[in-house]
Scaffold this motif. Structure first.
Motif, PDB file in Angstrom:
ATOM      1  N   ALA A   1      19.881   3.069  18.957  1.00 14.94           N
ATOM      2  CA  ALA A   1      19.443   4.285  18.281  1.00 14.94           C
ATOM      3  C   ALA A   1      19.331   5.398  19.318  1.00 14.94           C
TER       4      ALA A   1
ATOM      5  N   VAL B   1      21.690  12.505   4.252  1.00 14.74           N
ATOM      6  CA  VAL B   1      21.979  11.589   5.361  1.00 14.74           C
ATOM      7  C   VAL B   1      23.147  12.122   6.199  1.00 14.74           C
TER       8      VAL B   1
ATOM      9  N   ARG C   1      14.542   8.232  10.133  1.00 18.14           N
ATOM     10  CA  ARG C   1      15.929   7.774  10.038  1.00 18.14           C
ATOM     11  C   ARG C   1      16.736   8.223  11.263  1.00 18.14           C
TER      12      ARG C   1
ATOM     13  N   ARG D   1      23.139  12.780  10.210  1.00 22.64           N
ATOM     14  CA  ARG D   1      24.147  12.142  11.072  1.00 22.64           C
ATOM     15  C   ARG D   1      24.935  13.200  11.847  1.00 22.64           C
TER      16      ARG D   1
ATOM     17  N   SER E   1      10.229  10.680   6.779  1.00 19.76           N
ATOM     18  CA  SER E   1      11.313   9.697   6.677  1.00 19.76           C
ATOM     19  C   SER E   1      12.654  10.216   7.199  1.00 19.76           C
ATOM     20  N   THR E   2      12.915  11.511   7.062  1.00 22.20           N
ATOM     21  CA  THR E   2      14.175  12.042   7.601  1.00 22.20           C
ATOM     22  C   THR E   2      14.194  11.904   9.120  1.00 22.20           C
TER      23      THR E   2
ATOM     24  N   GLU F   1      11.699  17.328  10.364  1.00 20.55           N
ATOM     25  CA  GLU F   1      12.855  17.157   9.486  1.00 20.55           C
ATOM     26  C   GLU F   1      13.906  18.232   9.727  1.00 20.55           C
TER      27      GLU F   1
ATOM     28  N   ALA G   1      18.283   4.218  11.366  1.00 23.06           N
ATOM     29  CA  ALA G   1      18.388   3.402  10.155  1.00 23.06           C
ATOM     30  C   ALA G   1      17.390   3.926   9.123  1.00 23.06           C
ATOM     31  N   PRO G   2      17.630   3.639   7.837  1.00 19.17           N
ATOM     32  CA  PRO G   2      16.654   4.051   6.828  1.00 19.17           C
ATOM     33  C   PRO G   2      15.280   3.478   7.155  1.00 19.17           C
ATOM     34  N   ALA G   3      14.229   4.257   6.928  1.00 20.25           N
ATOM     35  CA  ALA G   3      12.902   3.821   7.347  1.00 20.25           C
ATOM     36  C   ALA G   3      11.866   4.212   6.299  1.00 20.25           C
ATOM     37  N   ARG G   4      10.968   3.298   6.010  1.00 15.90           N
ATOM     38  CA  ARG G   4       9.864   3.598   5.095  1.00 15.90           C
ATOM     39  C   ARG G   4       8.627   3.947   5.919  1.00 15.90           C
TER      40      ARG G   4
END
Ligand code: URA
Ligand code: SF4
Length: 220
Positions: A172, A118, A149, A122, A145-146, A55, A154-157
């Motif tokens: 990506a 976010v 992403r 980015r 998760s960071t 992260e 993209a947002p990810a679970r």
């Protein structure tokens, strides 16, 4: 556009991880540099088959300038060993290169980790894009998760994606690196540090080990 892009070198330096790490000291692509001690770039061989993305640096990493040298790094080292992966062969980096935190003046200026936004992910992405293009790993592991992403764009679970060798999505950061064959999403090792009871710890540790082993197999 805002972000780290204008600090990332061009030409031959762009594919040299040491040159990237050097250039990152000057980055002002977001405000996180201001309250951090120093940039924390990466560790490990620049020709690694396996790249692990965390992260952001923690308190210890911020002071020492090296990724994963604190408590989460200890967990990660143990998990890599249990997965049969030689930690010295792995490229280690973070989605965000400066330590985001808050200070608690009433507690002797203890610095508390704060999840990067976010916008920080980015802003910092040009570094991750450049280093992955330089290292050209076969498999990229996103820790938490960071990182997921950042890596997937993209947002990810994590719970839904973890443990599988996922095809790298087009566009990506990993999609632009032809050598990347798979992305593996798993939990962040620091999540284990928050687990209090032994059985919860064992279960989470075993799952992390299994995901790292999946990544290592996919990299061979
Ligand atoms: N957590 C991370 O994600 N990265 C580090 O370098 C240390 C802790
Ligand atoms: Fe640059 Fe990333 Fe640091 Fe922001 S967090 S200043 S984008 S290196």
């Amino acid at each position: 556009r805002p972000g780290a892009g204008r600090w990332v070198p061009d030409g031959a330096e762009r594919t040299d991880v040491d040159a990237l790490a050097q250039a990152a000291h000057a980055c002002r692509g977001c405000e996180l540099w201001h309250d951090a001690t120093q940039v924390v770039f990466s560790a490990g061989p620049s020709d690694a088959d396996l790249a692990l993305v965390g992260e952001q640096p923690g308190d210890r990493e911020d002071r020492e300038g090296e990724p994963f040298v604190g408590p989460a790094g200890r967990v990660l080292a143990d998990a890599l060993e249990a997965a049969g992966v030689d930690a010295r062969t792995v490229y280690l980096t973070n989605a965000v290169k400066h330590f985001r935190h808050t200070e608690l003046p009433e507690r002797g200026k203890r610095r508390l980790h704060k999840t990067p936004a976010v916008a920080h992910v980015r802003a910092c992405l040009p570094w991750l894009e450049a280093e992955l293009a330089a290292v050209r790993p076969r498999v990229v592991v996103a820790l938490g998760s960071t990182a997921a992403r950042a890596v997937l764009g993209a947002p990810a679970r994590v719970g839904e994606l973890r443990g599988r060798a996922l095809p790298p999505p087009d566009g990506a950061p990993v999609g632009a690196v032809p050598d990347v064959e798979a992305v593996v999403v798993t939990t962040h090792p620091s999540a284990l540090l928050r687990l209090r009871d032994r059985s919860g710890w064992d279960e989470a540790f075993d799952a992390l080990v299994a995901d790292l082993a999946t990544a290592a197999r996919a990299a061979h």
